[in-house]
Design a protein around this motif. Structure first.
Motif, PDB file in Angstrom:
ATOM      1  N   VAL A  11       0.826  -1.208   0.000  1.00 17.58           N
ATOM      2  CA  VAL A  11       0.000   0.000   0.000  1.00 17.58           C
ATOM      3  C   VAL A  11       0.860   1.257   0.000  1.00 17.58           C
ATOM      4  O   VAL A  11       0.501   2.261  -0.627  1.00 17.58           O
ATOM      5  CB  VAL A  11      -0.985  -0.014   1.196  1.00 17.58           C
ATOM      6  N   VAL A  12       2.005   1.203   0.675  1.00 18.73           N
ATOM      7  CA  VAL A  12       2.909   2.354   0.692  1.00 18.73           C
ATOM      8  C   VAL A  12       3.540   2.539  -0.682  1.00 18.73           C
ATOM      9  O   VAL A  12       3.611   3.659  -1.211  1.00 18.73           O
ATOM     10  CB  VAL A  12       3.993   2.194   1.775  1.00 18.73           C
ATOM     11  N   ARG A  13       4.001   1.446  -1.267  1.00 20.98           N
ATOM     12  CA  ARG A  13       4.604   1.551  -2.613  1.00 20.98           C
ATOM     13  C   ARG A  13       3.591   2.095  -3.613  1.00 20.98           C
ATOM     14  O   ARG A  13       3.927   2.932  -4.455  1.00 20.98           O
ATOM     15  CB  ARG A  13       5.138   0.188  -3.067  1.00 20.98           C
ATOM     16  N   ASP A  14       2.345   1.615  -3.521  1.00 22.53           N
ATOM     17  CA  ASP A  14       1.303   2.113  -4.427  1.00 22.53           C
ATOM     18  C   ASP A  14       1.066   3.604  -4.215  1.00 22.53           C
ATOM     19  O   ASP A  14       0.884   4.365  -5.177  1.00 22.53           O
ATOM     20  CB  ASP A  14      -0.002   1.344  -4.202  1.00 22.53           C
ATOM     21  N   GLY A  15       1.065   4.030  -2.949  1.00 20.43           N
ATOM     22  CA  GLY A  15       0.851   5.438  -2.647  1.00 20.43           C
ATOM     23  C   GLY A  15       1.960   6.315  -3.186  1.00 20.43           C
ATOM     24  O   GLY A  15       1.703   7.389  -3.750  1.00 20.43           O
ATOM     25  N   VAL A  16       3.204   5.868  -3.013  1.00 19.97           N
ATOM     26  CA  VAL A  16       4.338   6.639  -3.529  1.00 19.97           C
ATOM     27  C   VAL A  16       4.294   6.665  -5.055  1.00 19.97           C
ATOM     28  O   VAL A  16       4.554   7.691  -5.690  1.00 19.97           O
ATOM     29  CB  VAL A  16       5.673   6.045  -3.034  1.00 19.97           C
ATOM     30  N   ARG A  17       3.942   5.523  -5.668  1.00 18.19           N
ATOM     31  CA  ARG A  17       3.850   5.469  -7.124  1.00 18.19           C
ATOM     32  C   ARG A  17       2.831   6.485  -7.650  1.00 18.19           C
ATOM     33  O   ARG A  17       3.111   7.222  -8.608  1.00 18.19           O
ATOM     34  CB  ARG A  17       3.455   4.053  -7.568  1.00 18.19           C
ATOM     35  N   ARG A  18       1.666   6.546  -7.006  1.00 17.57           N
ATOM     36  CA  ARG A  18       0.655   7.514  -7.443  1.00 17.57           C
ATOM     37  C   ARG A  18       1.135   8.948  -7.229  1.00 17.57           C
ATOM     38  O   ARG A  18       0.868   9.832  -8.051  1.00 17.57           O
ATOM     39  CB  ARG A  18      -0.656   7.277  -6.684  1.00 17.57           C
ATOM     40  N   LEU A  19       1.839   9.152  -6.124  1.00 17.27           N
ATOM     41  CA  LEU A  19       2.308  10.495  -5.803  1.00 17.27           C
ATOM     42  C   LEU A  19       3.296  11.014  -6.843  1.00 17.27           C
ATOM     43  O   LEU A  19       3.223  12.178  -7.252  1.00 17.27           O
ATOM     44  CB  LEU A  19       2.959  10.495  -4.417  1.00 17.27           C
ATOM     45  N   ILE A  20       4.203  10.149  -7.287  1.00 18.21           N
ATOM     46  CA  ILE A  20       5.254  10.624  -8.192  1.00 18.21           C
ATOM     47  C   ILE A  20       4.813  10.652  -9.652  1.00 18.21           C
ATOM     48  O   ILE A  20       5.600  11.008 -10.531  1.00 18.21           O
ATOM     49  CB  ILE A  20       6.544   9.783  -8.052  1.00 18.21           C
ATOM     50  N   GLU A  21       3.550  10.281  -9.893  1.00 23.17           N
ATOM     51  CA  GLU A  21       3.045  10.369 -11.268  1.00 23.17           C
ATOM     52  C   GLU A  21       3.047  11.813 -11.771  1.00 23.17           C
ATOM     53  O   GLU A  21       3.035  12.053 -12.983  1.00 23.17           O
ATOM     54  CB  GLU A  21       1.640   9.789 -11.347  1.00 23.17           C
ATOM     55  N   SER A  22       3.062  12.767 -10.844  1.00 23.61           N
ATOM     56  CA  SER A  22       3.099  14.176 -11.250  1.00 23.61           C
ATOM     57  C   SER A  22       4.479  14.582 -11.771  1.00 23.61           C
ATOM     58  O   SER A  22       4.635  15.636 -12.379  1.00 23.61           O
ATOM     59  CB  SER A  22       2.712  15.076 -10.074  1.00 23.61           C
ATOM     60  N   LEU A  23       5.468  13.737 -11.528  1.00 23.88           N
ATOM     61  CA  LEU A  23       6.816  14.003 -12.024  1.00 23.88           C
ATOM     62  C   LEU A  23       7.012  13.304 -13.372  1.00 23.88           C
ATOM     63  O   LEU A  23       6.239  12.429 -13.754  1.00 23.88           O
ATOM     64  CB  LEU A  23       7.857  13.491 -11.017  1.00 23.88           C
ATOM     65  N   LYS A  24       8.039  13.682 -14.085  1.00 23.44           N
ATOM     66  CA  LYS A  24       8.313  13.071 -15.389  1.00 23.44           C
ATOM     67  C   LYS A  24       9.114  11.787 -15.182  1.00 23.44           C
ATOM     68  O   LYS A  24      10.334  11.746 -15.331  1.00 23.44           O
ATOM     69  CB  LYS A  24       9.078  14.051 -16.269  1.00 23.44           C
ATOM     70  N   VAL A  25       8.378  10.724 -14.821  1.00 19.32           N
ATOM     71  CA  VAL A  25       9.018   9.445 -14.512  1.00 19.32           C
ATOM     72  C   VAL A  25       8.860   8.502 -15.695  1.00 19.32           C
ATOM     73  O   VAL A  25       7.744   8.257 -16.173  1.00 19.32           O
ATOM     74  CB  VAL A  25       8.391   8.816 -13.258  1.00 19.32           C
ATOM     75  N   SER A  26       9.979   7.949 -16.165  1.00 20.23           N
ATOM     76  CA  SER A  26       9.936   7.028 -17.302  1.00 20.23           C
ATOM     77  C   SER A  26       9.820   5.578 -16.851  1.00 20.23           C
ATOM     78  O   SER A  26       9.265   4.741 -17.566  1.00 20.23           O
ATOM     79  CB  SER A  26      11.194   7.189 -18.164  1.00 20.23           C
ATOM     80  N   GLU A  27      10.329   5.278 -15.658  1.00 25.41           N
ATOM     81  CA  GLU A  27      10.288   3.897 -15.156  1.00 25.41           C
ATOM     82  C   GLU A  27      10.328   3.914 -13.639  1.00 25.41           C
ATOM     83  O   GLU A  27      11.054   4.695 -13.026  1.00 25.41           O
ATOM     84  CB  GLU A  27      11.460   3.092 -15.706  1.00 25.41           C
ATOM     85  N   ILE A  28       9.517   3.045 -13.039  1.00 26.60           N
ATOM     86  CA  ILE A  28       9.480   2.908 -11.577  1.00 26.60           C
ATOM     87  C   ILE A  28       9.782   1.466 -11.219  1.00 26.60           C
ATOM     88  O   ILE A  28       9.136   0.535 -11.716  1.00 26.60           O
ATOM     89  CB  ILE A  28       8.104   3.304 -11.004  1.00 26.60           C
ATOM     90  N   GLY A  29      10.781   1.278 -10.356  1.00 25.39           N
ATOM     91  CA  GLY A  29      11.095  -0.047  -9.852  1.00 25.39           C
ATOM     92  C   GLY A  29      10.626  -0.188  -8.418  1.00 25.39           C
ATOM     93  O   GLY A  29      10.483   0.810  -7.709  1.00 25.39           O
ATOM     94  N   GLU A  30      10.367  -1.423  -7.991  1.00 22.26           N
ATOM     95  CA  GLU A  30       9.913  -1.666  -6.629  1.00 22.26           C
ATOM     96  C   GLU A  30      10.678  -2.833  -6.021  1.00 22.26           C
ATOM     97  O   GLU A  30      11.096  -3.757  -6.726  1.00 22.26           O
ATOM     98  CB  GLU A  30       8.413  -1.976  -6.600  1.00 22.26           C
ATOM     99  N   ALA A  31      10.854  -2.773  -4.697  1.00 19.85           N
ATOM    100  CA  ALA A  31      11.513  -3.857  -3.977  1.00 19.85           C
ATOM    101  C   ALA A  31      10.981  -3.904  -2.552  1.00 19.85           C
ATOM    102  O   ALA A  31      10.596  -2.876  -1.990  1.00 19.85           O
ATOM    103  CB  ALA A  31      13.031  -3.660  -3.973  1.00 19.85           C
ATOM    104  N   GLU A  32      10.951  -5.110  -1.960  1.00 20.11           N
ATOM    105  CA  GLU A  32      10.472  -5.297  -0.594  1.00 20.11           C
ATOM    106  C   GLU A  32      11.585  -5.619   0.386  1.00 20.11           C
ATOM    107  O   GLU A  32      11.492  -5.288   1.565  1.00 20.11           O
ATOM    108  CB  GLU A  32       9.462  -6.451  -0.550  1.00 20.11           C
ATOM    109  N   THR A  33      12.619  -6.302  -0.077  1.00 16.36           N
ATOM    110  CA  THR A  33      13.671  -6.797   0.796  1.00 16.36           C
ATOM    111  C   THR A  33      15.014  -6.183   0.422  1.00 16.36           C
ATOM    112  O   THR A  33      15.178  -5.652  -0.688  1.00 16.36           O
ATOM    113  CB  THR A  33      13.785  -8.329   0.690  1.00 16.36           C
TER     114      THR A  33
END
Length: 217
Positions: A11-33
């Motif tokens: 849920v936190v990763r999803d929230g940050v992903r939505r938040l940074i959509e306002s920036l010019k982001v070409s690729e978003i990576g995610e990791a848990e560990t």
């Protein structure tokens, strides 16, 4: 621009992903560990990494050091549940450009990311105010070694010196001697003061009232 989000809560990763959509982001990576974080970091080579402190199977502060060792120019913003000068000072000392509490307004994380892109430091307003208000305490914290910070965090979790010695697999005398050096650096006289300091700063609060020996505090 490429962003890596390291957090063990979807849920936190999803929230940050939505938040940074306002920036010019070409690729978003995610990791848990920690291991995932390093692997995705090496593949993605992100412009900014948003990194939580509490991760599955490890500490975000350890990940911070590993990422910086892998790439000394890595731009990292620590995104933590703690408004805590101990964690903030430790993260900044180990190379994080930003430190933002998860209780801070969302625009502060965006600001931290934007500042990091410009290689500028940013600490959220609440944590920055604590650091400014308790400058001598912050200075003492930055003098602590990584092992001393680890012990301070364990004290903040309610562990005794005996528990810490057993947990770290070292002699009690080693931990007792280390705690003595920590007291000197932080300006406290008794082990009980050190424990109180650890518990209260871990919770984002500073020492208030009572008998302590922080100069001017």
């Amino acid at each position: 621009m490429k962003i890596l989000i390291v957090d063990d809560h979807t849920v936190v990763r999803d929230g940050v992903r939505r938040l940074i959509e306002s920036l010019k982001v070409s690729e978003i990576g995610e990791a848990e560990t920690p291991s995932e974080a390093l692997a995705v970091f090496r593949r993605l080579r992100p412009d900014v990494t948003v990194l939580d402190i509490n991760l599955k199977n490890g500490s975000g502060l350890d990940v911070l050091r590993r990422l910086r060792a892998d790439d000394p120019k890595a731009r990292i913003v620590v995104f933590s549940m703690y408004s805590d000068i101990v964690y903030a000072a430790s993260a900044r000392r180990d190379g994080a450009l930003g430190y933002v509490s998860k209780s801070a307004p969302s625009d502060e994380l965006l600001t931290a990311i934007e500042k990091a892109l410009e290689n500028e430091a940013y600490v959220d307003r609440e944590t920055a105010a604590l650091m400014a208000e308790h400058e001598s305490v912050r200075s003492g914290v930055t003098d602590l070694s990584r092992r001393e910070l680890q012990i301070l965090h364990m004290l903040g979790d309610g562990k005794s010196l005996t528990d810490i010695a057993e947990g770290l697999g070292v002699a009690y005398k080693t931990i007792a001697n280390t705690s003595t050096r920590m007291k000197e650096k932080l300006g406290v006289e008794r082990t009980s003061d050190l424990v109180r300091f650890a518990i209260e700063t871990k919770g984002g609060r500073m020492l208030e009232g009572g008998d302590r020996s922080h100069s001017g505090k």
